[in-house]
Design a protein around this motif. Structure first.
Motif, PDB file in Angstrom:
ATOM      1  N   GLU A 174       0.716  -1.165  -0.149  1.00 45.05           N
ATOM      2  CA  GLU A 174       0.191   0.063  -0.116  1.00 45.05           C
ATOM      3  C   GLU A 174       0.977   1.245  -0.047  1.00 45.05           C
ATOM      4  O   GLU A 174       0.464   2.188  -0.805  1.00 45.05           O
ATOM      5  CB  GLU A 174      -0.812  -0.185   1.222  1.00 45.05           C
ATOM      6  CG  GLU A 174      -2.098  -1.051   0.999  1.00 45.05           C
ATOM      7  CD  GLU A 174      -2.965  -1.080   2.348  1.00 45.05           C
ATOM      8  OE1 GLU A 174      -4.219  -1.705   2.221  1.00 45.05           O
ATOM      9  OE2 GLU A 174      -2.563  -0.691   3.508  1.00 45.05           O
ATOM     10  N   ARG A 179       2.273   1.784  -3.623  1.00 45.10           N
ATOM     11  CA  ARG A 179       1.027   2.316  -4.363  1.00 45.10           C
ATOM     12  C   ARG A 179       0.879   3.734  -4.144  1.00 45.10           C
ATOM     13  O   ARG A 179       0.639   4.552  -4.958  1.00 45.10           O
ATOM     14  CB  ARG A 179      -0.218   1.355  -3.960  1.00 45.10           C
ATOM     15  CG  ARG A 179      -1.396   1.987  -4.963  1.00 45.10           C
ATOM     16  CD  ARG A 179      -2.771   1.286  -4.823  1.00 45.10           C
ATOM     17  NE  ARG A 179      -3.138   1.482  -3.568  1.00 45.10           N
ATOM     18  CZ  ARG A 179      -4.206   0.761  -2.894  1.00 45.10           C
ATOM     19  NH1 ARG A 179      -4.995   0.137  -3.719  1.00 45.10           N
ATOM     20  NH2 ARG A 179      -4.749   0.864  -1.553  1.00 45.10           N
ATOM     21  N   ASP A 221      -2.209  -0.879 -11.361  1.00 45.16           N
ATOM     22  CA  ASP A 221      -3.196  -1.869 -11.256  1.00 45.16           C
ATOM     23  C   ASP A 221      -2.514  -3.055 -10.978  1.00 45.16           C
ATOM     24  O   ASP A 221      -3.181  -3.873 -10.286  1.00 45.16           O
ATOM     25  CB  ASP A 221      -3.445  -2.088 -12.808  1.00 45.16           C
ATOM     26  CG  ASP A 221      -4.241  -0.928 -13.563  1.00 45.16           C
ATOM     27  OD1 ASP A 221      -5.066  -0.160 -12.569  1.00 45.16           O
ATOM     28  OD2 ASP A 221      -4.488  -0.610 -14.741  1.00 45.16           O
ATOM     29  N   ASN A 272      -2.440  -3.085  -7.169  1.00 48.38           N
ATOM     30  CA  ASN A 272      -3.770  -3.437  -6.634  1.00 48.38           C
ATOM     31  C   ASN A 272      -4.105  -4.887  -6.652  1.00 48.38           C
ATOM     32  O   ASN A 272      -4.498  -5.287  -5.769  1.00 48.38           O
ATOM     33  CB  ASN A 272      -5.181  -2.895  -7.600  1.00 48.38           C
ATOM     34  CG  ASN A 272      -5.232  -1.274  -7.319  1.00 48.38           C
ATOM     35  OD1 ASN A 272      -4.749  -0.841  -6.276  1.00 48.38           O
ATOM     36  ND2 ASN A 272      -5.404  -0.497  -8.383  1.00 48.38           N
ATOM     37  N   SER A 273      -3.428  -5.538  -7.592  1.00 48.49           N
ATOM     38  CA  SER A 273      -3.602  -6.912  -7.482  1.00 48.49           C
ATOM     39  C   SER A 273      -2.889  -7.578  -6.455  1.00 48.49           C
ATOM     40  O   SER A 273      -3.240  -8.590  -6.034  1.00 48.49           O
ATOM     41  CB  SER A 273      -3.316  -7.544  -9.024  1.00 48.49           C
ATOM     42  OG  SER A 273      -4.179  -7.140  -9.990  1.00 48.49           O
TER      43      SER A 273
END
Length: 288
Positions: A14, A17, A84, A87-88
């Motif tokens: 996180e 990201r 993306d 996120n996966s």
């Protein structure tokens, strides 16, 4: 990724990201190549109509701006793809963390139910607000309301974790509702499966509105019922435990059906009655 702690792994991804998203937000909004060509042309027209000469480095200037736009757009595409992928990674890390999170919720649940039972003991025989006030247990009644809200939040968190793990909201809801709230539901509500599958009406033992038993498994009144029903064993199982409970229930249901069929066949044999002809059922579920 070197961390083996599921929670730490989630936090690391996180954080990564968040950094990528910050970089993406800071990219200038350059628009498409067509938008740039139009803007470049309009700027050139403005200079020409004001009497300025055509720039000698027009081609180089246009090409330089296009390269900057292309580079910016390529970077934007790459950063979005990276987000993306992250996120996966986060979804998978959350799946790996789900068993430990559910186990922690189970510990919190038992502590919460113990606290509720202590407050119910203070109520004595009072089971509504007016009686609690008359019994001098108004604070216990208010505390039970707070615990009821905490219980609802805990169950919502459980539902979210199971749904996140399975990726199927309907199946997650069915598993939690049937097998994920009370470990021994067959004991405290023997007819729950027949009710859930519309075979016959068998009301749940806890307080609830008529026809809405599952909505009643929230809040203060449900906690009071749990406290008054020491045989009930509330739990927060892992997903594997949920699936095992479902398998066990299906196996026991099959055994009961087989036993009933055998007993019926034996009774018909003793009374010399032929077995009934099979009933063809229409797609509406009605006998044809």
């Amino acid at each position: 990724m070197t961390s083996t702690d599921p929670e730490a792994k989630v936090r690391l991804i996180e954080d990564a990201r968040a950094k990528v998203m910050a970089r993406l937000r800071n990219l200038p909004m350059t628009g498409s190549a067509a938008q740039h060509t139009h803007a470049f042309s309009m700027g050139l027209i403005g200079r020409l109509v004001n009497g300025e000469p055509m720039p000698d480095d027009l081609a180089e200037r246009y090409a330089r701006e296009r390269r900057e736009i292309d580079d910016n757009n390529h970077l934007r595409t790459m950063l979005q793809a990276l987000i993306d992928n992250l996120n996966s990674e986060i979804a998978e890390a959350n799946r790996q963390a789900a068993p430990a999170r559910l186990a922690a919720l189970n510990d919190r649940l038992h502590a919460l139910v113990d606290a509720a039972r202590a407050q119910v003991a203070l109520l004595g025989h009072a089971r509504d607000a007016e009686a609690a006030v008359q019994a001098g247990a108004a604070e216990a009644w208010m505390r039970l309301s707070e615990l009821g809200n905490e219980y609802a939040a805990l169950r919502n968190r459980q539902q979210g974790l199971v749904q996140e793990y399975l990726g199927d909201p309907h199946r997650a809801g069915t598993l939690v509702r049937r097998y994920g709230l009370i470990a021994n539901l067959d004991e405290v509500w023997p007819g729950w499966y027949e009710y859930a599958t519309n075979q016959h009406y068998d009301p749940a033992p806890w307080p609830h509105e008529d026809g809405r038993p599952y909505d009643g498994q929230q809040g203060r009144d449900y906690l009071i019922w749990l406290a008054d029903t020491p045989t009930a064993r509330p739990w927060v199982p892992t997903v594997r435990q949920l699936e095992q409970a479902e398998e066990d229930h299906k196996r026991m249901t099959g055994l009961r059906h087989a036993e009933r069929a055998r007993a019926t066949a034996e009774e018909r044999a003793r009374s010399n009655q032929p077995d009934p002809a099979p009933v063809r059922v229409s797609y509406r579920g009605e006998a044809a």
